[in-house]
Design an enzyme around this catalytic site. Structure first.
Site, PDB file in Angstrom:
ATOM      1  N   CYS A 126      13.488  10.701   7.504  1.00 35.43           N
ATOM      2  CA  CYS A 126      13.273  10.145   9.147  1.00 35.43           C
ATOM      3  C   CYS A 126      14.213  10.432   9.838  1.00 35.43           C
ATOM      4  O   CYS A 126      14.289  10.436  10.937  1.00 35.43           O
ATOM      5  CB  CYS A 126      12.661   8.789   8.973  1.00 35.43           C
ATOM      6  N   LYS A 139       0.940  -1.125  -0.012  1.00 33.83           N
ATOM      7  CA  LYS A 139       0.001   0.075   0.032  1.00 33.83           C
ATOM      8  C   LYS A 139       1.011   1.055   0.029  1.00 33.83           C
ATOM      9  O   LYS A 139       1.439   1.638   1.127  1.00 33.83           O
ATOM     10  CB  LYS A 139      -0.995  -0.065   1.248  1.00 33.83           C
ATOM     11  N   GLU A 188       8.477  16.335  16.033  1.00 30.47           N
ATOM     12  CA  GLU A 188       8.812  15.940  14.795  1.00 30.47           C
ATOM     13  C   GLU A 188       8.103  16.899  13.679  1.00 30.47           C
ATOM     14  O   GLU A 188       6.912  16.797  13.597  1.00 30.47           O
ATOM     15  CB  GLU A 188       8.519  14.462  14.238  1.00 30.47           C
ATOM     16  N   GLU A 227       8.927   1.073  11.252  1.00 30.22           N
ATOM     17  CA  GLU A 227       9.950   2.040  11.235  1.00 30.22           C
ATOM     18  C   GLU A 227       9.238   3.431  11.247  1.00 30.22           C
ATOM     19  O   GLU A 227       8.483   3.654  10.548  1.00 30.22           O
ATOM     20  CB  GLU A 227      10.747   1.831  10.046  1.00 30.22           C
TER      21      GLU A 227
HETATM   22  P1  NAD Z   1       1.943   8.099   7.729  1.00 39.65           P
HETATM   23  O1  NAD Z   1       2.192   7.499   9.057  1.00 39.65           O
HETATM   24  O2  NAD Z   1       0.769   9.390   7.702  1.00 39.65           O
HETATM   25  O3  NAD Z   1       1.470   7.304   6.417  1.00 39.65           O
HETATM   26  C1  NAD Z   1       2.071   6.222   6.094  1.00 39.65           C
HETATM   27  C2  NAD Z   1       1.421   5.176   5.524  1.00 39.65           C
HETATM   28  O4  NAD Z   1       0.384   4.704   6.335  1.00 39.65           O
HETATM   29  C3  NAD Z   1       0.608   5.651   4.158  1.00 39.65           C
HETATM   30  O5  NAD Z   1       0.435   4.903   3.303  1.00 39.65           O
HETATM   31  C4  NAD Z   1      -0.891   5.980   4.746  1.00 39.65           C
HETATM   32  O6  NAD Z   1      -1.807   5.820   3.945  1.00 39.65           O
HETATM   33  C5  NAD Z   1      -0.916   4.699   5.685  1.00 39.65           C
HETATM   34  N1  NAD Z   1      -1.699   4.715   6.868  1.00 39.65           N
HETATM   35  C6  NAD Z   1      -2.178   5.793   7.617  1.00 39.65           C
HETATM   36  N2  NAD Z   1      -3.127   5.341   8.518  1.00 39.65           N
HETATM   37  C7  NAD Z   1      -3.332   4.028   8.649  1.00 39.65           C
HETATM   38  C8  NAD Z   1      -4.242   3.299   9.388  1.00 39.65           C
HETATM   39  N3  NAD Z   1      -4.951   3.649  10.238  1.00 39.65           N
HETATM   40  N4  NAD Z   1      -4.021   1.996   8.855  1.00 39.65           N
HETATM   41  C9  NAD Z   1      -3.076   1.445   7.837  1.00 39.65           C
HETATM   42  N5  NAD Z   1      -2.549   2.531   7.098  1.00 39.65           N
HETATM   43  C10 NAD Z   1      -2.362   3.783   7.604  1.00 39.65           C
HETATM   44  O7  NAD Z   1       3.474   8.764   7.392  1.00 39.65           O
HETATM   45  P2  NAD Z   1       3.973   9.579   6.161  1.00 39.65           P
HETATM   46  O8  NAD Z   1       3.208  11.145   6.322  1.00 39.65           O
HETATM   47  O9  NAD Z   1       3.306   9.055   4.874  1.00 39.65           O
HETATM   48  O10 NAD Z   1       5.291   9.661   6.355  1.00 39.65           O
HETATM   49  C11 NAD Z   1       6.094  10.607   7.319  1.00 39.65           C
HETATM   50  C12 NAD Z   1       6.420   9.823   8.540  1.00 39.65           C
HETATM   51  O11 NAD Z   1       7.185   8.775   8.142  1.00 39.65           O
HETATM   52  C13 NAD Z   1       7.246  10.612   9.359  1.00 39.65           C
HETATM   53  O12 NAD Z   1       6.832  10.367  10.597  1.00 39.65           O
HETATM   54  C14 NAD Z   1       8.752  10.018   9.399  1.00 39.65           C
HETATM   55  O13 NAD Z   1       9.561  10.288  10.343  1.00 39.65           O
HETATM   56  C15 NAD Z   1       8.259   8.321   9.101  1.00 39.65           C
HETATM   57  N6  NAD Z   1       9.378   7.787   8.473  1.00 39.65           N
HETATM   58  C16 NAD Z   1      10.056   6.810   9.185  1.00 39.65           C
HETATM   59  C17 NAD Z   1      11.093   6.179   8.584  1.00 39.65           C
HETATM   60  C18 NAD Z   1      11.802   5.006   9.340  1.00 39.65           C
HETATM   61  O14 NAD Z   1      12.698   4.478   8.773  1.00 39.65           O
HETATM   62  N7  NAD Z   1      11.746   5.156  10.813  1.00 39.65           N
HETATM   63  C19 NAD Z   1      11.385   6.438   7.243  1.00 39.65           C
HETATM   64  C20 NAD Z   1      10.594   7.245   6.526  1.00 39.65           C
HETATM   65  C21 NAD Z   1       9.664   7.858   7.199  1.00 39.65           C
HETATM   66  O1  6OD Z   2      18.446   3.628   4.081  1.00 38.87           O
HETATM   67  C1  6OD Z   2      17.168   2.887   4.563  1.00 38.87           C
HETATM   68  O2  6OD Z   2      17.277   1.800   4.611  1.00 38.87           O
HETATM   69  C2  6OD Z   2      16.371   3.729   5.008  1.00 38.87           C
HETATM   70  N1  6OD Z   2      15.089   2.808   5.408  1.00 38.87           N
HETATM   71  C3  6OD Z   2      16.134   5.024   5.190  1.00 38.87           C
HETATM   72  C4  6OD Z   2      15.179   5.826   5.720  1.00 38.87           C
HETATM   73  C5  6OD Z   2      15.053   7.077   5.292  1.00 38.87           C
HETATM   74  C6  6OD Z   2      13.883   7.940   6.031  1.00 38.87           C
HETATM   75  O3  6OD Z   2      13.315   8.769   5.519  1.00 38.87           O
END
Ligand code: NAD
Ligand code: 6OD
Length: 484
Positions: free
Chosen positions: A286, A176, A388, A252
């Site tokens: 992130c 998804k 954040e 993550e």
């Molecule tokens: P988000 O949590 O809003 O959405 C992520 C995904 O989850 C989307 O596909 C969304 O449609 C889906 N989603 C939302 N609610 C849901 C539910 N109740 N059930 C199932 N699916 C659901 O995140 P975003 O805004 O797309 O991304 C930004 C966030 O992601 C930031 O907080 C960032 O730190 C985090 N992030 C973390 C990592 C990591 O590796 N730790 C990497 C990249 C981004």
């Molecule tokens: O490098 C990766 O494997 C990884 N998961 C990076 C995440 C980036 C977040 O924005």
């Protein structure tokens, strides 16, 4: 107008309902996307379940990894298509997609094909009362159908970071993508078909989260494991969904990472690295550092040099070869980031640079542009220092001692990453050991060897992926005990 579909059982399929995909650069609608209904998700999961026991399930490890190598090669052959698609979805400058995100997408398949070929087998001889003994060996089996829920900030990299190990281990997947970035997952579907990945192994369902595709997928009883990247709050909701049926999750999630800069650092290299960690991908990483701590003797010089470097960043479109920063992903996210820009001022920040909306040419005026922004002067309790933001901004504080900076850097509910800038090796070791985070970089940021463990501590994540660590999630380890 492009019509984007879902990809189920090896074929592209429309849906009764569609939603708009807008360009972050202009805010114009660039595509209509089919929103997968509960029935579409059910069809995708059923296809994935069937595929587990079809030709995919019968392949040898060598055949499977050969296909993944071919997939990586085909992705590189279609490099320009992936770059253009990622650019249209995210608005990111070409240098990021060309040099980091698209090559990483292909590398993910190569690396995990190698990992599964080289994983050692557990083997134990044991003594039995009859003196004849027994042997035990471990066999890794796929967990089954893996639901993969993705964010928008590095769509291809982060999706393939999950799809590649899942497939390498013999699973099938239903992906998804984020509603903001539906396109590269669909391009990958074309590549899957081109190299002969059997139908049903890779499925893509588009839509939103709650009461939509994301929820339909994560609550589906035939999804055996769920892996997610996104916000901490969403991760918690997904964990709750996974509790029904006691399915494993790998999460993550968010971060509020610290950059710790000691006075003995190599200033030029530090400025270059921290500029990327604060403003790279418009701060939508992130692992980015929205909190900087600078040792007091260097503080004024660092702030002045960093300000000058930030002011040289050039905002522009993916097609602009001189652009170093793109727009944010959407108008909605821009409102969130701008609300923090306002909050920083309300809380008494000194705005070193930025803090608002840049002047852009008329044709880009509706895009999600914001200025790169630096603040100083706030306490560690201020909203922009604790929450954040996920934008091109950071707060810089001075510190006096190593103990103080460790305590302040750890004073957060998150624990994803940290970067330490110093030429004192012993201090680098001490601080790295004391930092509460899944990843610590010394004199570097976002330097990734894909064999290493990746994940967050505290509210930044559950579990580790990367190299052999991914096998813990994507396989079931079965012990076979043979009495001799
Ligand atoms: P988000 O949590 O809003 O959405 C992520 C995904 O989850 C989307 O596909 C969304 O449609 C889906 N989603 C939302 N609610 C849901 C539910 N109740 N059930 C199932 N699916 C659901 O995140 P975003 O805004 O797309 O991304 C930004 C966030 O992601 C930031 O907080 C960032 O730190 C985090 N992030 C973390 C990592 C990591 O590796 N730790 C990497 C990249 C981004
Ligand atoms: O490098 C990766 O494997 C990884 N998961 C990076 C995440 C980036 C977040 O924005």
């Amino acid at each position: 107008m492009k019509q984007l579909q879902n990809f189920i059982d090896g074929a592209f399929r429309g849906s009764d309902k569609t939603f708009d995909k807008r360009s972050p650069v202009t805010n114009k609608v660039v595509a209509k996307v089919a929103e997968a209904s509960r029935a579409d998700v059910d069809a995708a999961v059923s296809a994935a379940k069937r595929a587990l026991t079809g030709p995919w399930g019968r392949m040898t490890l060598a055949q499977r990894t050969e296909l993944l190598d071919a997939l990586a090669k085909e992705m590189m052959r279609r490099f320009d298509d992936f770059v253009a698609t990622e650019a249209e979805d995210t608005g990111m400058p070409g240098h990021i997609s060309k040099h980091v995100f698209v090559p990483r997408g292909a590398a993910n398949f190569q690396v995990f094909a190698d990992v599964v070929k080289n994983v050692p087998t557990e083997f134990f001889e044991m003594v039995t009362p009859d003196g004849k003994g027994a042997i035990n060996y471990g066999v890794r089996r796929p967990v089954g159908v893996v639901g993969i829920v993705c964010p928008w900030n590095a769509p291809l990299l982060l999706m393939t970071w999950k799809v590649a190990p899942a497939l390498a281990c013999g699973n099938t997947v239903v992906v998804k993508p984020s509603e903001e970035t539906p396109q590269t997952a669909l391009l990958l579907a074309e590549v899957m078909n081109a190299v002969g990945i059997p139908p049903g192994v890779y499925n893509v369902v588009n839509g939103f989260g709650p009461d939509s595709t994301g929820e339909f997928l994560t609550t589906h009883p035939d999804v055996d494991a769920i892996t997610f990247t996104g916000e901490t709050r969403t991760g918690a909701a997904i964990m709750k969904a996974a509790a029904t049926g006691a399915r494993p999750v790998s999460l993550e999630m968010g971060g509020k990472n610290a950059g710790i800069i000691f006075a003995d650092c190599n200033l030029d290299a530090t400025i270059e690295g921290v500029l990327r960690s604060c403003f790279g991908n418009t701060g939508q990483v992130c692992l980015g550092t929205e909190r900087l701590f600078v040792e007091r003797p260097l503080f004024d010089k660092f702030v002045a040099t960093f300000k000058a470097a930030a002011e040289k960043l050039k905002l522009g479109t993916p097609e602009d070869d001189h652009a170093t920063m793109g727009p944010l992903i959407s108008q909605e996210h821009r409102q969130k980031v701008l609300s923090y820009y306002a909050k920083a001022v309300e809380e008494g920040a000194t705005v070193v640079t930025g803090g608002g909306v840049p002047d852009m040419p008329a044709e880009l005026a509706e895009g999600a542009w914001v200025q790169p922004t630096i603040w100083t002067g706030l306490p560690d309790t201020a909203a922009v220092v604790t929450e954040e933001i996920f934008g091109p901004c950071c707060h810089i504080s001075p510190f006096d001692t190593e103990e103080e900076v460790i305590r302040r850097a750890n004073n957060t509910r998150y624990g994803l990453s940290s970067s330490i800038w110093t030429n004192d090796l012993a201090r680098a070791h001490r601080v790295a050991a004391a930092i509460e985070a899944g990843i610590v970089w010394v004199n570097a940021w976002f330097l990734r060897d894909l064999r290493t463990a990746f994940g967050g501590s505290k509210q930044s994540g559950i579990g580790r992926e990367g190299g052999v660590h991914s096998l813990e999630f994507y396989t079931e380890l079965k012990n076979v005990c043979i009495k001799l």
